[in-house]
Scaffold this active site. Structure first.
Site, PDB file in Angstrom:
ATOM      1  N   ASP A  10     -57.326  25.837 -65.555  1.00  0.00           N
ATOM      2  CA  ASP A  10     -57.586  24.573 -66.245  1.00  0.00           C
ATOM      3  C   ASP A  10     -57.861  23.544 -65.147  1.00  0.00           C
ATOM      4  O   ASP A  10     -57.593  23.782 -63.965  1.00  0.00           O
ATOM      5  CB  ASP A  10     -56.354  24.197 -67.079  1.00  0.00           C
ATOM      6  CG  ASP A  10     -56.462  22.819 -67.699  1.00  0.00           C
ATOM      7  OD1 ASP A  10     -57.482  22.557 -68.358  1.00  0.00           O
ATOM      8  OD2 ASP A  10     -55.550  22.007 -67.482  1.00  0.00           O
ATOM      9  N   ASP A  12     -57.896  19.358 -65.558  1.00  0.00           N
ATOM     10  CA  ASP A  12     -57.077  18.141 -65.601  1.00  0.00           C
ATOM     11  C   ASP A  12     -55.605  18.500 -65.738  1.00  0.00           C
ATOM     12  O   ASP A  12     -55.198  19.172 -66.683  1.00  0.00           O
ATOM     13  CB  ASP A  12     -57.498  17.262 -66.777  1.00  0.00           C
ATOM     14  CG  ASP A  12     -58.946  16.815 -66.679  1.00  0.00           C
ATOM     15  OD1 ASP A  12     -59.305  16.211 -65.656  1.00  0.00           O
ATOM     16  OD2 ASP A  12     -59.717  17.086 -67.617  1.00  0.00           O
ATOM     17  N   ASP A 172     -51.559  23.945 -67.663  1.00  0.00           N
ATOM     18  CA  ASP A 172     -50.430  23.022 -67.665  1.00  0.00           C
ATOM     19  C   ASP A 172     -49.954  22.633 -69.057  1.00  0.00           C
ATOM     20  O   ASP A 172     -49.023  21.829 -69.175  1.00  0.00           O
ATOM     21  CB  ASP A 172     -50.803  21.734 -66.909  1.00  0.00           C
ATOM     22  CG  ASP A 172     -51.823  20.894 -67.667  1.00  0.00           C
ATOM     23  OD1 ASP A 172     -52.830  21.463 -68.152  1.00  0.00           O
ATOM     24  OD2 ASP A 172     -51.609  19.672 -67.806  1.00  0.00           O
TER      25      ASP A 172
END
Length: 232
Positions: A10, A12, A172
């Site tokens: 991922d 961001d 995240d």
């Protein structure tokens, strides 16, 4: 010939700390509509599902609803502002660059699967100096589906020349974990990203607190004794 592992990140909140610039763009469109800006500290509850979701959540936090037509208008302007300020405050998380290089040196293919628009993801990674390290960079608009649909991840793996059976997702948020679960891919979660719940509560396979620990975590999730991922 054996397929080398593919490690899919991922963007961001995982590879890069982008909250300052994303919240800056959100606050720019909010102020334009005479709405008070939101603190960057609120990013954990707003980020993780792409720009449209960020805008919708940001306006909702201020007690404003947006029609789909208005959302698209705001999103267009948000994206233009964001891309013009994409690295005003953004940076790779500590140890990320070294972790990428270590994985690549051991034969891993690297890829990005994000709910950022692909053009913005490519620009951000290029500005951060790591774009050429990835075999595939896929965004919300790359495929007909986006995360948490498994096809966003499996499509990214395929574009990177890998196979889901030899891949690991690194993310995240619940979006990343749900995507990996749907695709049958093991997932490492970082605990410094953008989620309003402790990431360990979201049931990833492993949790790391620094990129220094990623190589060992990936090795633990891949087949034991793999000749394509050895320590060093």
């Amino acid at each position: 010939m054996p397929v080398h592992p593919t490690i899919v990140f991922d963007l961001d909140g995982t590879l890069a700390d982008t909250a300052g610039d994303l919240m800056g763009a959100l606050n720019w469109v909010l102020r334009r509509d005479a709405i008070a800006p939101l603190p960057v500290g609120q990013a954990r509850s707003l980020l993780g599902a792409g720009g449209r979701a960020l805008i919708r959540r940001g306006y909702a936090a201020a007690g404003h609803a947006l029609s789909e037509k208005r959302l698209e208008e705001v999103f267009r302007d948000f994206l233009a502002y964001y891309e013009a300020h994409i690295v005003d405050h953004s940076a790779l998380f500590p140890g990320a660059l070294e972790a990428l290089d270590r994985l690549a040196a051991r034969g891993c293919g690297l890829a990005v699967c994000t709910n950022k628009m692909e053009h913005a993801a490519r620009k951000l990674l290029r500005e951060l100096g790591v774009g050429e390290r990835f075999r595939a960079i896929c965004g919300q608009d790359t495929f007909a589906q986006s995360k948490p649909d498994a096809r966003a991840l499996t499509g990214t793996i395929a574009l990177a020349g890998g196979e889901a059976a030899r891949a690991v997702m690194v993310g995240d948020s619940i979006t990343d974990i749900a995507t990996a679960r749907a695709a049958g891919v093991p997932v490492v979660a970082v605990d410094f990203g953008y989620t309003d719940r402790p990431v360990a509560e979201l049931d990833p396979d492993l949790v790391i607190s620094h990129f220094d620990d990623l190589f060992e975590a990936v090795g633990a999730l891949l087949a034991a004794g793999s000749p394509t991922l050895t320590s060093g």
